[in-house]
Design a protein around this motif. Structure first.
Motif, short mmCIF file in Angstrom:
data_model
loop_
_atom_site.label_atom_id
_atom_site.label_comp_id
_atom_site.label_asym_id
_atom_site.label_seq_id
_atom_site.Cartn_x
_atom_site.Cartn_y
_atom_site.Cartn_z
N ASP A 131 0.85 -1.19 0.00
CA ASP A 131 0.00 0.00 0.00
C ASP A 131 0.88 1.24 0.00
OD1 ASP A 131 -1.77 2.09 0.50
OD2 ASP A 131 -3.02 0.89 1.86
N TYR A 132 0.89 1.97 -1.10
CA TYR A 132 1.76 3.14 -1.23
C TYR A 132 1.45 4.19 -0.17
CZ TYR A 132 3.78 1.45 -5.57
OH TYR A 132 4.48 0.71 -6.50
N LYS A 133 0.20 4.31 0.23
CA LYS A 133 -0.15 5.31 1.24
C LYS A 133 0.54 5.01 2.56
CE LYS A 133 -4.61 4.86 1.21
NZ LYS A 133 -4.65 3.68 0.34
N LYS A 134 0.63 3.73 2.90
CA LYS A 134 1.24 3.35 4.17
C LYS A 134 2.76 3.33 4.09
CE LYS A 134 -2.71 0.56 5.65
NZ LYS A 134 -3.18 -0.81 6.02
N GLU A 135 3.30 2.91 2.94
CA GLU A 135 4.76 2.79 2.81
C GLU A 135 5.43 4.13 2.55
OE1 GLU A 135 6.33 0.06 3.46
OE2 GLU A 135 4.48 -1.11 3.71
N TYR A 136 4.69 5.07 2.01
CA TYR A 136 5.23 6.40 1.72
C TYR A 136 4.34 7.46 2.36
CZ TYR A 136 8.10 4.00 -1.75
OH TYR A 136 9.00 3.16 -2.36
N LYS A 137 4.25 7.38 3.68
CA LYS A 137 3.37 8.30 4.41
C LYS A 137 3.77 9.75 4.23
CE LYS A 137 2.08 4.96 8.00
NZ LYS A 137 2.08 4.65 9.45
N GLU A 138 5.07 10.00 4.00
CA GLU A 138 5.50 11.39 3.84
C GLU A 138 4.88 12.06 2.63
OE1 GLU A 138 8.94 8.84 2.13
OE2 GLU A 138 7.26 8.66 3.53
N PHE A 139 4.44 11.27 1.64
CA PHE A 139 3.83 11.83 0.44
C PHE A 139 2.31 11.78 0.47
CE2 PHE A 139 7.90 9.93 -1.37
CZ PHE A 139 8.61 11.09 -1.22
N TYR A 140 1.75 10.78 1.15
CA TYR A 140 0.30 10.57 1.10
C TYR A 140 -0.43 10.88 2.41
CZ TYR A 140 1.44 8.21 -3.25
OH TYR A 140 1.90 7.93 -4.51
N LEU A 141 0.29 10.91 3.51
CA LEU A 141 -0.35 11.16 4.80
C LEU A 141 0.41 12.22 5.59
CD1 LEU A 141 -1.11 7.45 5.76
CD2 LEU A 141 -2.74 9.15 4.89
N PRO A 142 0.55 13.42 5.03
CA PRO A 142 1.27 14.47 5.75
C PRO A 142 0.42 15.01 6.89
CG PRO A 142 0.29 15.37 3.78
CD PRO A 142 0.04 13.89 3.74
N PRO A 143 1.01 15.72 7.83
CA PRO A 143 0.24 16.33 8.92
C PRO A 143 -0.58 17.51 8.42
CG PRO A 143 2.53 17.01 9.04
CD PRO A 143 2.47 15.98 7.95
N LYS A 144 -1.48 17.97 9.26
CA LYS A 144 -2.26 19.16 8.92
C LYS A 144 -1.40 20.41 8.88
CE LYS A 144 -6.21 19.73 10.93
NZ LYS A 144 -7.25 19.82 12.01
#
Length: 282
Positions: free
Chosen positions: A75-88
């Motif tokens: 899952d790219y969202k989980k493996e590359y959180k810096e690109f897909y799940l940044p903080p607010k």
């Protein structure tokens, strides 16, 4: 910007009908569809195991087995959180070059007769052709099971710095989905031919698109798409405080990544990654 993009239920239902025909004998991939349409899925397994030789019927048990298999997919969202799940809170980040399946177009994405709806059909048609290629005779070298990454969009308008949400009819956009690393140009060309033959559609508008985004400021926008402009003002203000200014050009654009399904999520809880290109102030 999903209300500007027009992820309408009728279009999503069209995807579901088309995909279900292809996946009728593969419950695992069929149940991944919500993730492929940018929905966050929480996996709750509970006490799922039975004694050997004992079978259980019922959709809940079947779905739990499916969730276990999905959890194993990359899952790219989980493996590359810096690109897909940044903080607010806005942050400065350098985004490396990535390959996408993309369709370019223009106009109001909410126009039911416009180009955007057709572009989404082509994107997801290609995404599933590549994802399901392992079921056929053509084998892609290095293939691995994965969750199709979320829908993304690059947006700009002639003569505008960034985007002007009040003039949607002037949008020029690139709608895109990230490609796994094993998808070469040759494999992409095969997928275009395969999708064209299987779906009886013209896929000539899809392209193998490399986007080298570079230095950016980004944050997670949580809330209605109508409130994006305020978040973008905070984004640009943070960049200025850090000594950066916007760097929009004919190759660097306003970028959005859609992590929520507006059909299933309350507007105030929708998640969208907002990203602007920047450069050091002189």
């Amino acid at each position: 910007m999903v209300d500007k993009i027009g992820l309408e239920s009728s279009l999503l239902d069209l995807f579901l009908r088309e995909i279900s025909r292809e996946l009728v004998d593969d419950r695992t991939d069929h149940l991944q569809m919500p993730q492929l349409l940018c929905t966050d899925i929480s996996v709750k397994t509970g006490n799922d195991f039975e004694a050997p030789g004992k079978e259980r019927s019922g959709s809940l048990h079947d779905q739990r087995n499916v969730w276990r298999k999905i959890e194993m997919a990359f899952d790219y969202k989980k493996e590359y959180k810096e690109f897909y799940l940044p903080p607010k809170k806005p942050q400065i980040i350098t985004v490396p070059a990535m390959n996408f399946v993309a369709v370019q177009g223009k106009g109001d994405p909410n126009d039911p007769a416009g180009e955007y709806k057709a572009a989404l059909e082509l994107l997801y048609g290609m995404a599933f052709t590549i994802k399901m290629s392992y079921k056929g005779s053509h084998k892609m070298n290095g293939y691995f099971e994965y969750v199709v990454p979320p829908l993304e969009g690059l947006w700009h308008q002639p003569g505008a710095e960034g985007v002007d949400f009040s003039n949607k009819e002037t949008f020029i956009w690139t709608s895109m989905i990230r490609l796994p690393e094993f998808v070469t140009r040759a494999e992409f060309d095969w997928a275009v031919q395969e999708a064209t033959a299987k779906k009886k559609k013209n896929f000539s508008k899809v392209e193998f698109f490399t986007y080298d985004e570079g230095l950016c400021v980004q944050c997670m926008h949580i809330g209605s798409y109508d409130t994006e402009p305020e978040t973008l003002r905070q984004l640009d203000a943070f960049a200025a405080e850090q000594g950066y200014c916007p760097d929009f050009s004919d190759t660097r654009f306003h970028h959005e990544i859609y992590l929520g399904d507006p059909r299933r999520t309350a507007p105030e809880k929708l998640k969208t990654v907002l990203r602007h290109p920047i450069r050091r102030m002189k």
